[in-house]
Scaffold this active site. Sequence first.
Site, PDB file in Angstrom:
ATOM      1  N   ASN A   9      87.106  23.768  82.303  1.00 17.28           N
ATOM      2  CA  ASN A   9      88.359  23.892  81.551  1.00 17.28           C
ATOM      3  C   ASN A   9      88.272  22.925  80.371  1.00 17.28           C
ATOM      4  O   ASN A   9      88.399  21.721  80.539  1.00 17.28           O
ATOM      5  CB  ASN A   9      89.538  23.542  82.474  1.00 17.28           C
ATOM      6  CG  ASN A   9      90.862  23.513  81.735  1.00 17.28           C
ATOM      7  OD1 ASN A   9      90.949  23.942  80.576  1.00 17.28           O
ATOM      8  ND2 ASN A   9      91.903  23.025  82.405  1.00 17.28           N
ATOM      9  N   LYS A  11      90.278  22.543  78.003  1.00 14.90           N
ATOM     10  CA  LYS A  11      91.601  22.076  77.559  1.00 14.90           C
ATOM     11  C   LYS A  11      91.701  22.166  76.029  1.00 14.90           C
ATOM     12  O   LYS A  11      91.129  23.089  75.443  1.00 14.90           O
ATOM     13  CB  LYS A  11      91.885  20.665  78.094  1.00 14.90           C
ATOM     14  CG  LYS A  11      91.690  20.602  79.620  1.00 14.90           C
ATOM     15  CD  LYS A  11      92.226  19.362  80.254  1.00 14.90           C
ATOM     16  CE  LYS A  11      91.964  19.392  81.751  1.00 14.90           C
ATOM     17  NZ  LYS A  11      92.552  18.276  82.476  1.00 14.90           N
ATOM     18  N   HIS A  96      98.113  25.558  85.657  1.00 11.83           N
ATOM     19  CA  HIS A  96      97.537  24.214  85.557  1.00 11.83           C
ATOM     20  C   HIS A  96      98.665  23.180  85.537  1.00 11.83           C
ATOM     21  O   HIS A  96      99.716  23.416  84.926  1.00 11.83           O
ATOM     22  CB  HIS A  96      96.669  24.095  84.300  1.00 11.83           C
ATOM     23  CG  HIS A  96      95.821  22.867  84.325  1.00 11.83           C
ATOM     24  ND1 HIS A  96      96.321  21.623  84.016  1.00 11.83           N
ATOM     25  CD2 HIS A  96      94.531  22.675  84.688  1.00 11.83           C
ATOM     26  CE1 HIS A  96      95.367  20.726  84.179  1.00 11.83           C
ATOM     27  NE2 HIS A  96      94.267  21.337  84.578  1.00 11.83           N
ATOM     28  N   GLU A  98      99.088  20.591  83.863  1.00 14.79           N
ATOM     29  CA  GLU A  98      99.519  20.192  82.511  1.00 14.79           C
ATOM     30  C   GLU A  98     100.504  21.212  81.947  1.00 14.79           C
ATOM     31  O   GLU A  98     101.425  20.851  81.212  1.00 14.79           O
ATOM     32  CB  GLU A  98      98.286  20.020  81.607  1.00 14.79           C
ATOM     33  CG  GLU A  98      97.520  18.750  81.987  1.00 14.79           C
ATOM     34  CD  GLU A  98      96.019  18.807  81.746  1.00 14.79           C
ATOM     35  OE1 GLU A  98      95.544  19.692  81.011  1.00 14.79           O
ATOM     36  OE2 GLU A  98      95.314  17.947  82.324  1.00 14.79           O
ATOM     37  N   GLU A 168      94.018  20.764  92.455  1.00 14.31           N
ATOM     38  CA  GLU A 168      93.827  19.659  91.513  1.00 14.31           C
ATOM     39  C   GLU A 168      94.950  18.647  91.705  1.00 14.31           C
ATOM     40  O   GLU A 168      96.054  18.829  91.163  1.00 14.31           O
ATOM     41  CB  GLU A 168      93.878  20.171  90.073  1.00 14.31           C
ATOM     42  CG  GLU A 168      92.831  21.224  89.762  1.00 14.31           C
ATOM     43  CD  GLU A 168      92.533  21.304  88.268  1.00 14.31           C
ATOM     44  OE1 GLU A 168      91.358  21.151  87.927  1.00 14.31           O
ATOM     45  OE2 GLU A 168      93.451  21.487  87.457  1.00 14.31           O
ATOM     46  N   GLY A 174      91.787  13.542  84.966  1.00 15.64           N
ATOM     47  CA  GLY A 174      91.549  12.726  83.772  1.00 15.64           C
ATOM     48  C   GLY A 174      91.740  11.234  83.995  1.00 15.64           C
ATOM     49  O   GLY A 174      91.782  10.453  83.053  1.00 15.64           O
ATOM     50  N   SER A 214      88.670  14.666  87.980  1.00 15.62           N
ATOM     51  CA  SER A 214      87.617  13.653  87.816  1.00 15.62           C
ATOM     52  C   SER A 214      86.349  13.998  88.594  1.00 15.62           C
ATOM     53  O   SER A 214      85.671  13.108  89.120  1.00 15.62           O
ATOM     54  CB  SER A 214      88.140  12.268  88.198  1.00 15.62           C
ATOM     55  OG  SER A 214      89.210  11.906  87.332  1.00 15.62           O
TER      56      SER A 214
END
Length: 250
Positions: A9, A11, A96, A98, A168, A174, A214
């Site tokens: 991904n 992003k 996702h 985010e 996730e 991240g 990560s």
Amino acid sequence: MRKKIVAGNWKMNTTVTEGVELAKSIVAKVNEIPVGVSLVVAPPFTHLTSVAEVLKGSPVALSAQNCADQPKGAYTGEVSAEMLKDAGCSYTILGHSERREYYGETSEKLVKKMALAFENGLKVIFCVGEKLAERQEGQHFDVVSAQISEVLFGLTPAQMAKVVIAYEPVWAIGTGVTATSEQAQEIHAFIRKTLAAHFGEDVAAKTTILYGGSCKPSNAQELFACPDIDGGLIGGASLKADDFIAIAKS
Ligand code: 13P
């Protein structure tokens, strides 16, 4: 018996030129990947047609990072599932964290998006995962179970065959903090049990469940060795072809 997948991904990273270079570097090394492992890359919308050109004839599949919850029309700034299919995608990521956090992605919207993805022949990488406070309060099983039941339980077994789940944990995305393989395996097994209780053992056993957060070359092997972890959804480390390929080799 189920597909192993390593998906990148990207992003909101890379220019089109950089994305094309990255895709070329991945394709150049794809013969290093063990048989039975599938690679997927999810660049930004603007890159899709150019990256599709690079991937043509290779086994690397193209994914979008999101799609609209409406089929077409006056929805400024949105990109439809039909457009993604036409641009060469075979997958889209949906849900996702985010998007859930910053763009108001609710389960209700995700149900609509998923239906449109299927109607247009796209497979879906559906993301779930709890926030740090939710894990600290021991709510992670309830959070993930709700995310799954609200969006996936309305699907038929045939549609479920087109869904890849990505677990996730938000606190691992991240941050450099990875879930331990025990933490990840525990919740992956829980996800499979949740699917089995609703869809039956066969659907549960066939569903690919990826870990994301990560994930990097140094920890991928331990994570992927867990019985219910079928690969990874990789953010930062998917922006370097060598790291992405090293993860896929794990
Ligand atoms: P990182 O690998 O950068 O933690 O991101 C994970 C992720 O969100 C993939 O979708």
